[in-house]
Motif scaffolding. Structure first.
Motif, mmCIF file in Angstrom:
data_model
loop_
_atom_site.group_PDB
_atom_site.id
_atom_site.type_symbol
_atom_site.label_atom_id
_atom_site.label_comp_id
_atom_site.label_asym_id
_atom_site.label_seq_id
_atom_site.Cartn_x
_atom_site.Cartn_y
_atom_site.Cartn_z
ATOM 1 N N LEU A 68 0.867 -1.172 0.000
ATOM 2 C CA LEU A 68 0.000 0.000 0.000
ATOM 3 C C LEU A 68 0.902 1.220 0.000
ATOM 4 C CD1 LEU A 68 -2.714 1.468 0.321
ATOM 5 C CD2 LEU A 68 -2.522 1.122 2.789
ATOM 6 N N SER A 69 0.861 1.996 -1.095
ATOM 7 C CA SER A 69 1.805 3.098 -1.261
ATOM 8 C C SER A 69 1.066 4.405 -1.524
ATOM 9 C CB SER A 69 2.760 2.799 -2.429
ATOM 10 O OG SER A 69 3.688 3.842 -2.591
ATOM 11 N N LEU A 70 1.004 5.253 -0.485
ATOM 12 C CA LEU A 70 0.393 6.588 -0.575
ATOM 13 C C LEU A 70 1.358 7.581 0.076
ATOM 14 C CD1 LEU A 70 -3.201 5.536 0.576
ATOM 15 C CD2 LEU A 70 -2.465 5.944 -1.780
ATOM 16 N N PRO A 71 2.528 7.793 -0.524
ATOM 17 C CA PRO A 71 3.601 8.534 0.152
ATOM 18 C C PRO A 71 3.309 10.004 0.396
ATOM 19 C CG PRO A 71 4.171 8.110 -2.141
ATOM 20 C CD PRO A 71 2.928 7.318 -1.862
ATOM 21 N N ASN A 72 2.388 10.621 -0.365
ATOM 22 C CA ASN A 72 2.102 12.047 -0.203
ATOM 23 C C ASN A 72 0.778 12.321 0.501
ATOM 24 O OD1 ASN A 72 4.367 13.532 -1.442
ATOM 25 N ND2 ASN A 72 3.815 12.322 -3.239
ATOM 26 N N LEU A 73 0.093 11.282 0.924
ATOM 27 C CA LEU A 73 -1.150 11.461 1.661
ATOM 28 C C LEU A 73 -0.835 12.019 3.050
ATOM 29 C CD1 LEU A 73 -4.253 10.931 1.834
ATOM 30 C CD2 LEU A 73 -3.666 8.724 2.881
ATOM 31 N N SER A 74 -1.426 13.180 3.370
ATOM 32 C CA SER A 74 -1.142 13.816 4.660
ATOM 33 C C SER A 74 -2.365 13.948 5.547
ATOM 34 C CB SER A 74 -0.523 15.206 4.438
ATOM 35 O OG SER A 74 -1.446 16.061 3.780
ATOM 36 N N TYR A 75 -3.578 13.833 4.978
ATOM 37 C CA TYR A 75 -4.787 14.177 5.730
ATOM 38 C C TYR A 75 -5.911 13.203 5.390
ATOM 39 C CZ TYR A 75 -8.780 17.106 7.265
ATOM 40 O OH TYR A 75 -9.915 17.585 7.876
ATOM 41 N N VAL A 76 -6.505 12.598 6.436
ATOM 42 C CA VAL A 76 -7.706 11.768 6.277
ATOM 43 C C VAL A 76 -8.699 12.243 7.327
ATOM 44 C CG1 VAL A 76 -8.678 9.449 6.299
ATOM 45 C CG2 VAL A 76 -6.349 9.796 5.460
ATOM 46 N N TRP A 77 -9.803 12.826 6.877
ATOM 47 C CA TRP A 77 -10.740 13.480 7.793
ATOM 48 C C TRP A 77 -11.378 12.502 8.766
ATOM 49 C CZ3 TRP A 77 -16.290 13.410 8.133
ATOM 50 C CH2 TRP A 77 -16.819 14.411 8.956
ATOM 51 N N ASN A 78 -11.598 11.259 8.340
ATOM 52 C CA ASN A 78 -12.245 10.264 9.189
ATOM 53 C C ASN A 78 -11.235 9.170 9.517
ATOM 54 O OD1 ASN A 78 -14.331 8.672 10.468
ATOM 55 N ND2 ASN A 78 -15.811 9.706 9.160
ATOM 56 N N THR A 136 -5.445 -8.108 6.496
ATOM 57 C CA THR A 136 -4.650 -8.081 5.262
ATOM 58 C C THR A 136 -3.400 -8.924 5.483
ATOM 59 O OG1 THR A 136 -3.691 -6.011 6.042
ATOM 60 C CG2 THR A 136 -5.488 -5.845 4.449
ATOM 61 N N ALA A 137 -3.574 -10.232 5.443
ATOM 62 C CA ALA A 137 -2.490 -11.151 5.787
ATOM 63 C C ALA A 137 -1.317 -11.078 4.821
ATOM 64 C CB ALA A 137 -3.025 -12.582 5.837
ATOM 65 N N SER A 138 -1.561 -10.635 3.586
ATOM 66 C CA SER A 138 -0.489 -10.601 2.587
ATOM 67 C C SER A 138 0.301 -9.294 2.611
ATOM 68 C CB SER A 138 -1.073 -10.810 1.181
ATOM 69 O OG SER A 138 -1.679 -12.084 1.075
ATOM 70 N N LEU A 139 -0.190 -8.292 3.329
ATOM 71 C CA LEU A 139 0.439 -6.975 3.310
ATOM 72 C C LEU A 139 1.830 -7.018 3.937
ATOM 73 C CD1 LEU A 139 -0.036 -3.996 2.550
ATOM 74 C CD2 LEU A 139 -0.879 -3.639 4.875
ATOM 75 N N LYS A 140 2.838 -6.593 3.162
ATOM 76 C CA LYS A 140 4.222 -6.612 3.627
ATOM 77 C C LYS A 140 4.819 -5.212 3.766
ATOM 78 C CE LYS A 140 5.309 -11.164 1.688
ATOM 79 N NZ LYS A 140 6.173 -11.920 0.743
ATOM 80 N N GLU A 141 4.267 -4.229 3.035
ATOM 81 C CA GLU A 141 4.877 -2.901 3.051
ATOM 82 C C GLU A 141 3.814 -1.824 2.936
ATOM 83 O OE1 GLU A 141 8.374 -0.335 0.678
ATOM 84 O OE2 GLU A 141 7.871 -2.382 0.059
ATOM 85 N N MET A 142 3.946 -0.769 3.760
ATOM 86 C CA MET A 142 3.081 0.404 3.666
ATOM 87 C C MET A 142 3.944 1.654 3.606
ATOM 88 S SD MET A 142 -0.398 0.109 5.954
ATOM 89 C CE MET A 142 0.441 0.381 7.506
ATOM 90 N N ASP A 143 3.653 2.512 2.634
ATOM 91 C CA ASP A 143 4.333 3.801 2.524
ATOM 92 C C ASP A 143 3.309 4.896 2.786
ATOM 93 O OD1 ASP A 143 5.783 6.038 1.972
ATOM 94 O OD2 ASP A 143 6.590 5.334 0.059
ATOM 95 N N LEU A 144 3.339 5.410 4.008
ATOM 96 C CA LEU A 144 2.472 6.520 4.422
ATOM 97 C C LEU A 144 3.364 7.634 4.962
ATOM 98 C CD1 LEU A 144 -0.232 4.407 6.329
ATOM 99 C CD2 LEU A 144 -0.346 5.237 3.971
ATOM 100 N N THR A 145 4.404 7.935 4.216
ATOM 101 C CA THR A 145 5.465 8.822 4.671
ATOM 102 C C THR A 145 4.946 10.144 5.208
ATOM 103 O OG1 THR A 145 7.054 7.839 3.136
ATOM 104 C CG2 THR A 145 7.547 10.054 3.954
#
Length: 375
Positions: free
Chosen positions: A98-108, A115-124
């Motif tokens: 899951l790669s959303l490196p420029n996401l800065s704001y989530v109102w909710n 997500t058993a297969s998830l190995k990497e998240m980019d929420l920089t």
């Protein structure tokens, strides 16, 4: 743009392409189909004025899932900055990145669960969110500078819930910044931080910079808790409860620390406990068979109306106010205490300097047991 944008399994990529090319701002929900067969890339989309969701096909119902995705899948956008709704990825089968490196704001809320297969998240860049929930078993890499704000506007705030942090050995990005969670309205009981046994199985040090919370309750595996983050000057927690797998609790330098109630509950792995508090109202130690020593800081002389309870700590020795190295390890409050209830190995000389007794009770069935009320 339609109010709702379903991305169906058939022609998934072909539908995503016009969305990202034509719409920098998507005014509506983006709902991914249950049976995703392709990776999704939303480069070009900068804002979503609605929810971004995927509720997948439960693996237990795989027979009813016609085209169960083979994977590996990736969801990404290098341009998405803001979501004015929720991000909910539930049972996102075979999602590995899951790669959303420029996401800065989530109102909710931002929730990634099952997500058993998830190995990497980019929420920089993620800094502001109503609440964050993570439940994954194999996450290895997290790119994240750190959450700085839990938003109260949506009415669906509660904090940060790491139900399972997978294989991560560092979760500082969630907790290191000075956030006051006690002032945030929440739908959850307890309004605090609860970290259950599987949540931090690979984390050895938990650095907490949250400035205030109603309740901190933690299980771990060989876990040491450090109170205070790099920008935190003071902390006030109404209740701290440590359970199994916690080795100790320390404080960062130059930190002012107040705790309402401190409790060791059920058996845990702490052998030598030093309470790093400037002030505390209540100390309760229960069923701590491995606990051998307890140290109160010099600040304890200024504690007022302290309630002290010790029970089920068979290895604890309270025989001297000095340690083996001769250094003082115990300071009695100079003013009156609310109550003292001790069932442990205690010497009468240990109580020299304690506030005057109203009454006391001894039971010689244990080496020395005392229960008394103080002025």
């Amino acid at each position: 743009m339609l109010a709702r944008l379903p991305l169906f399994a058939a022609g998934l990529v072909s539908l995503a392409n016009p969305i990202r090319k034509a719409c920098k701002v998507t005014r509506g929900d983006v709902t991914l189909t249950k049976q995703l067969l392709d990776s999704i890339n939303l480069d070009g989309v900068e804002e979503i004025h609605g929810d971004l969701t995927h509720y997948g096909c439960d693996a237990t119902a795989i027979i009813r899932c016609k085209n169960f995705p083979k994977g590996p899948l990736e969801f990404s956008s290098s341009t998405l900055r803001k979501v004015n709704g929720s991000i909910d990825f539930m049972t996102y089968n075979n999602l590995e990145k899951l790669s959303l490196p420029n996401l800065s704001y989530v109102w909710n809320e931002f929730a990634v669960q099952d997500t058993a297969s998830l190995k990497e998240m980019d929420l920089t860049s993620l800094e502001s969110v109503s609440s964050f929930e993570l439940g994954t078993t194999n996450l290895e890499k997290l790119h994240m500078n750190g959450i700085k704000e839990l938003l109260p506007e949506s009415g669906y705030t509660g904090g940060i819930y790491l139900n399972n942090a997978g294989k991560l050995d560092n979760v500082d990005a969630f907790f290191k910044n000075p956030i006051n969670t006690s002032e945030i309205p929440t739908w959850t009981p307890g309004k605090g931080l609860l970290l259950n046994p599987p949540a931090l199985r690979n984390v050895r040090t938990l650095n907490l910079g949250l400035t205030a919370m109603d309740k901190l309750e933690v299980w771990g595996t060989n876990l040491t808790i450090v109170l205070g983050g790099p920008e935190t000057k003071s902390i006030s927690y109404k209740e701290v409860i440590l359970h199994g797998g916690v080795l100790g609790i320390h404080r960062a330098d130059n930190l002012e620390k107040h705790v309402g109630k401190f409790r060791l509950d059920t058996d845990h792995d702490i052998t030598d406990l030093s309470l790093p508090f400037d002030t505390v109202d209540s100390i309760a130690l229960f069923n701590s068979s491995k606990l051998r020593s307890l140290t109160l800081p010099s600040q304890a002389e200024n504690w007022k109306n302290l309630s002290l309870t010790i029970s089920g700590c068979g290895s604890l020795r309270l025989e001297s106010k000095n340690g083996a190295d001769g250094k003082k390890t115990w300071y009695w409050p100079k003013s009156s205490m609310a109550s003292v209830n001790i069932t442990s190995n205690v010497s009468t000389s240990f109580f020299s300097g304690a506030p005057a007794l109203v009454s006391f009770w001894t039971d010689i069935s244990v080496p020395v047991a005392l229960m008394y009320m103080l002025l």
